[in-house]
Design a protein around this motif. Structure first.
Motif, short mmCIF file in Angstrom:
data_model
loop_
_atom_site.label_atom_id
_atom_site.label_comp_id
_atom_site.label_asym_id
_atom_site.label_seq_id
_atom_site.Cartn_x
_atom_site.Cartn_y
_atom_site.Cartn_z
N LEU A 70 36.49 13.33 0.37
CA LEU A 70 36.71 12.85 1.74
C LEU A 70 37.04 14.00 2.69
O LEU A 70 37.85 14.87 2.38
N GLY A 85 26.04 9.88 -10.87
CA GLY A 85 27.34 10.52 -10.99
C GLY A 85 27.30 11.87 -11.68
O GLY A 85 28.33 12.55 -11.78
N ASN A 105 43.97 7.35 0.00
CA ASN A 105 43.30 8.57 -0.42
C ASN A 105 44.18 9.79 -0.15
O ASN A 105 44.64 10.00 0.98
N ALA A 142 29.49 8.34 -4.44
CA ALA A 142 30.69 8.87 -3.80
C ALA A 142 31.59 9.61 -4.78
O ALA A 142 32.41 10.44 -4.37
N ASP A 143 31.45 9.32 -6.07
CA ASP A 143 32.29 9.95 -7.08
C ASP A 143 31.67 11.22 -7.67
O ASP A 143 32.30 11.89 -8.48
N ASN A 144 30.44 11.51 -7.27
CA ASN A 144 29.80 12.73 -7.77
C ASN A 144 30.51 13.94 -7.17
O ASN A 144 30.64 14.04 -5.95
N LEU A 157 28.26 11.14 2.24
CA LEU A 157 29.43 10.29 2.44
C LEU A 157 29.38 9.56 3.78
O LEU A 157 29.78 8.39 3.88
N ALA A 212 33.91 2.83 -1.56
CA ALA A 212 33.75 3.98 -2.46
C ALA A 212 33.81 5.29 -1.69
O ALA A 212 34.40 6.28 -2.15
N ALA A 213 33.21 5.31 -0.51
CA ALA A 213 33.29 6.51 0.33
C ALA A 213 34.73 6.76 0.76
O ALA A 213 35.18 7.91 0.82
N VAL A 216 28.87 15.58 -4.18
CA VAL A 216 28.49 14.78 -3.01
C VAL A 216 28.76 15.55 -1.72
O VAL A 216 29.76 16.27 -1.61
N LYS A 233 37.48 6.16 -0.80
CA LYS A 233 38.36 6.68 -1.85
C LYS A 233 37.84 7.96 -2.49
O LYS A 233 38.45 8.48 -3.43
N SER A 234 36.74 8.49 -1.99
CA SER A 234 36.13 9.68 -2.59
C SER A 234 37.07 10.88 -2.54
O SER A 234 37.75 11.12 -1.53
#
Length: 217
Positions: free
Chosen positions: A140, A83, A163, A109-111, A119, A133-134, A114, A136-137
């Motif tokens: 996106l 992260g 999202n 996915a939260d980095n 993703l 996780a992807a 990213v 809700k990134s």
């Protein structure tokens, strides 16, 4: 640098290596101060995985130490490292696509750094939690959203529907009557849901969805 940190760093090396209070104090200072670099450098090589995880989350940690923590045997440490916005893209990609721990892959996915390619790889992961996780990134994109819109697990679709970066066309697809009620509800609660779409959801067969749509309008 704070007085407490300076006092701690001034402790004799023997005291650092042999006393339990040293580790307790290091942990307390890391928790209170967010692991400033002088402390993070010590925490990064500590036997305690919690301390190493605190170090791994510091964006100012030296590149060699961060790279070492990305290969740490403890999954919690690798989760913190993946992260870190300063983690090199090659290491981020490797952890996101090949780490055996699902929570490490999901954390990628939260980095903030990213990439779309990462993703998309997460969106194709065999584990629902990683695909979720992807979905809700904050990074996106339309391409990733399209890859997830027909996910076989409604929980992934629901994350996608909620999202704020979900494209209008994908929200419209997720609002279809054949989508699970939990997904349609998330569409209705999305602040970016188009008014025309909310109007249609206001006639949904589910009172739960209709109520959410009414609140959205």
């Amino acid at each position: 640098m704070g007085e407490a940190v300076e006092e701690f760093l001034a402790r004799p090396q023997l005291d650092r290596d042999t006393t339990h209070s040293y580790r307790q104090t290091l942990g307390r200072l890391c928790a209170e101060l967010g692991a400033p670099v002088p402390l993070a450098s010590l925490a990064a090589i500590d036997p305690d995985p919690w301390l190493r995880a605190k170090a791994a989350s510091n964006p100012d940690l030296s590149a060699p130490l961060l790279a070492a923590l990305a290969d740490d045997p403890d999954s919690g440490v690798r989760t913190a490292a993946v992260g870190n916005v300063r983690l090199p893209s090659s290491l981020l990609h490797r952890l996101a696509t090949g780490d055996p721990c699902i929570w490490v892959r999901a954390a990628a996915a939260d980095n903030p750094a990213v990439t779309v390619d990462i993703l998309l790889a997460l969106a194709a992961d065999e584990v629902m939690a990683v695909r979720s996780a992807a979905a809700k990134s904050a990074a996106l994109t339309a391409e990733v959203a399209v890859a997830l819109v027909d996910d076989p697990d409604y929980r992934v679709q629901a994350r996608l529907a909620g999202n704020l970066h979900c494209p209008p066309a994908v929200l419209a697809t997720l609002a279809r009557s054949r989508c699970p009620v939990q997904v349609r509800r998330e569409v209705a609660q999305n602040p970016h849901c188009a008014r025309a779409l909310l109007k249609g959801l206001g006639r949904d067969r589910s009172a739960w969805v209709r109520q959410c749509a009414a609140w959205g309008q």
